[in-house]
Write an enzyme that holds these catalytic residues in place. Structure first.
Site, short mmCIF file in Angstrom:
data_model
loop_
_atom_site.label_atom_id
_atom_site.label_comp_id
_atom_site.label_asym_id
_atom_site.label_seq_id
_atom_site.Cartn_x
_atom_site.Cartn_y
_atom_site.Cartn_z
N GLN A 134 0.81 -1.22 0.00
CA GLN A 134 0.00 0.00 0.00
C GLN A 134 0.84 1.26 0.00
O GLN A 134 0.30 2.35 -0.25
CB GLN A 134 -0.94 0.00 1.20
CG GLN A 134 -0.24 0.13 2.54
CD GLN A 134 -1.18 -0.07 3.71
OE1 GLN A 134 -1.58 -1.18 4.02
NE2 GLN A 134 -1.55 1.03 4.37
N CYS A 140 -5.26 0.46 3.66
CA CYS A 140 -5.35 -0.96 4.01
C CYS A 140 -6.76 -1.50 3.79
O CYS A 140 -6.94 -2.66 3.38
CB CYS A 140 -4.94 -1.17 5.46
SG CYS A 140 -5.85 -0.15 6.66
N GLU A 165 -7.31 -1.49 -6.12
CA GLU A 165 -7.51 -0.69 -4.91
C GLU A 165 -7.73 0.78 -5.26
O GLU A 165 -8.50 1.47 -4.59
CB GLU A 165 -6.32 -0.82 -3.96
CG GLU A 165 -6.14 -2.19 -3.35
CD GLU A 165 -5.46 -3.18 -4.29
OE1 GLU A 165 -5.68 -4.39 -4.11
OE2 GLU A 165 -4.72 -2.72 -5.19
N GLU A 201 -6.57 -4.34 -11.53
CA GLU A 201 -5.35 -3.56 -11.32
C GLU A 201 -4.72 -3.19 -12.65
O GLU A 201 -4.17 -2.09 -12.81
CB GLU A 201 -4.37 -4.36 -10.46
CG GLU A 201 -3.02 -3.72 -10.26
CD GLU A 201 -3.03 -2.59 -9.27
OE1 GLU A 201 -2.05 -1.83 -9.22
OE2 GLU A 201 -4.03 -2.45 -8.53
N ASP A 254 -5.92 -4.67 15.65
CA ASP A 254 -5.12 -3.61 16.26
C ASP A 254 -3.67 -3.84 15.85
O ASP A 254 -3.01 -4.74 16.35
CB ASP A 254 -5.26 -3.65 17.78
CG ASP A 254 -4.35 -2.63 18.48
OD1 ASP A 254 -3.74 -1.81 17.78
OD2 ASP A 254 -4.26 -2.68 19.72
N HIS A 289 -6.52 -1.49 11.48
CA HIS A 289 -5.83 -1.90 10.26
C HIS A 289 -6.58 -3.03 9.56
O HIS A 289 -6.88 -4.06 10.18
CB HIS A 289 -4.41 -2.36 10.59
CG HIS A 289 -3.59 -2.75 9.40
ND1 HIS A 289 -3.32 -1.87 8.37
CD2 HIS A 289 -2.97 -3.92 9.07
CE1 HIS A 289 -2.57 -2.49 7.46
NE2 HIS A 289 -2.36 -3.73 7.86
N ASN A 313 -1.25 -9.34 4.71
CA ASN A 313 -1.08 -7.91 4.91
C ASN A 313 -0.82 -7.22 3.57
O ASN A 313 -0.65 -7.88 2.54
CB ASN A 313 0.07 -7.64 5.89
CG ASN A 313 -0.07 -6.32 6.60
OD1 ASN A 313 -0.94 -5.51 6.29
ND2 ASN A 313 0.80 -6.08 7.58
#
Length: 346
Positions: A134, A140, A165, A201, A254, A289, A313
């Site tokens: 990112q 996120c 995104e 994308e 968190d 997050h 992630n």
């Protein structure tokens, strides 16, 4: 190339408190780290950034020593975020704020009649695209949302398509998302449903900025959804059943702690103490997050079976276990993992 942050030097000095001289013994390591991640700084900023890096390095080494003494189940490692303070990191990269009042939606509840396998990993079944990055943008939430949509598209078409995104960043402000300053996965799914699609994308590439206008092209629709489901809040049983039966599920955690920022390997948890007792040290139930739950499993840790979630992630493959983290499972929604879970369906 990673440029220096735009945080004012005065603010950095205030956050650091009393400055200390850099350690000459770390000169080679510092230069090697800068070279590895192509870091460049204005002359006046380098000393401060090095001090932040040294402080982070010392904390990493302390944690890993504690891990070697059996106090933790996971290790930390220096990464490309080594020159960021915790406050900067959270401001730049953690862009999820839980909704206080969700719009009416379908709720996925745990069912005693619904059986789940002992382990699930949607990566090996082809549902998950490569780990993304990112950048210095709190998007996120968009990466979490595209991850769930990518799994949905694969389930329906058998084709793994990398979704955009940037399409979500540019086009969901009217629904309450705020680009690089944060947003919500459910509102991303709502946009796709109401818009009738989302671009790939390839058609709509990521820019890590939120200054562009919406450029969605309906002629190149690559994904769609018709319903948005919320997983029963705080229920890891419901989350397990959703991940096992639906596919990758959007979650929030968190991720504000130092140990999360520099996670390298193992099962992230609170402090592991003798007798298997956990104490809340590294995270809370206050999520900030967005991530993607792609599975769960169990491993032997200190002679005990320990269950974990597999979370994807969006901080690049340089972070964690090639971009993934294993988070303690079955511990009352550790780090809030089951507090804001959701997924789209067709």
């Amino acid at each position: 190339m990673f440029r220096a942050m735009t945080v004012p030097l005065g603010l950095l000095l205030a956050l650091l408190g009393c400055t200390r001289a850099v350690d000459p013994a770390l000169e080679e390591a510092w230069e090697g780290w800068k070279s590895l991640y192509a870091k460049e700084y204005p002359e006046e900023a380098e000393v401060i950034r090095r001090e932040v890096w040294e402080k982070n390095l010392r904390r990493i080494e302390q944690h890993n020593w504690e891990e070697s003494q059996g106090q933790h189940m996971f290790r930390l490692g220096m990464n490309h975020y080594g020159d960021l303070m915790d406050e900067e990191f959270n401001q730049l990269l953690n862009g999820f704020t839980p909704l206080q009042h969700e719009e009416p939606a379908l709720t996925f509840q745990a069912s005693a009649a619904r059986k789940t396998p002992a382990e699930v990993d949607w990566r090996v079944k082809g549902y998950v695209t490569p780990v993304k990055n990112q950048g210095h943008c709190g998007s996120c939430w968009a990466f979490s949302a595209t991850g769930a949509l990518e799994g949905l598209v694969f389930n329906w078409t058998g084709k793994l398509t990398v979704l955009s995104e940037q399409n979500l960043i540019d086009c969901t402000r009217k629904l309450g998302n705020n680009g690089c300053q944060g947003g919500y996965m459910t509102r991303a799914f709502q946009y796709v449903r109401e818009n009738g699609g989302l671009n790939s994308e390839l058609v709509y590439p990521y820019q890590a900025t939120d200054t562009s206008s919406c450029r969605y092209n309906p002629g190149d629709r690559a994904a769609n959804c018709s319903t948005v489901w919320l997983v029963a809040q705080g229920s890891e049983a419901a989350l397990e059943q959703a991940v096992a039966t639906v596919g990758p599920v959007s979650v929030a955690v968190d991720a504000s702690s130092f140990s999360f920022h520099f996670y390298k390997s193992g099962i992230t948890s609170c402090t592991w103490r003798s007798g298997g007792i956990f104490s809340s040290m590294f995270c809370s139930q206050k999520v900030n997050h967005g991530m993607l739950a792609v599975g769960y499993g169990t491993s032997q840790e200190g002679g005990k079976n320990v269950s974990y979630w597999i979370l994807k992630n969006s901080w690049s493959e340089l972070w964690g276990e090639q971009g993934y983290i294993r988070l303690l499972k079955g511990a009352d929604s550790h780090c809030g993992v089951a507090n804001q879970a959701s997924f789209p369906l067709l």
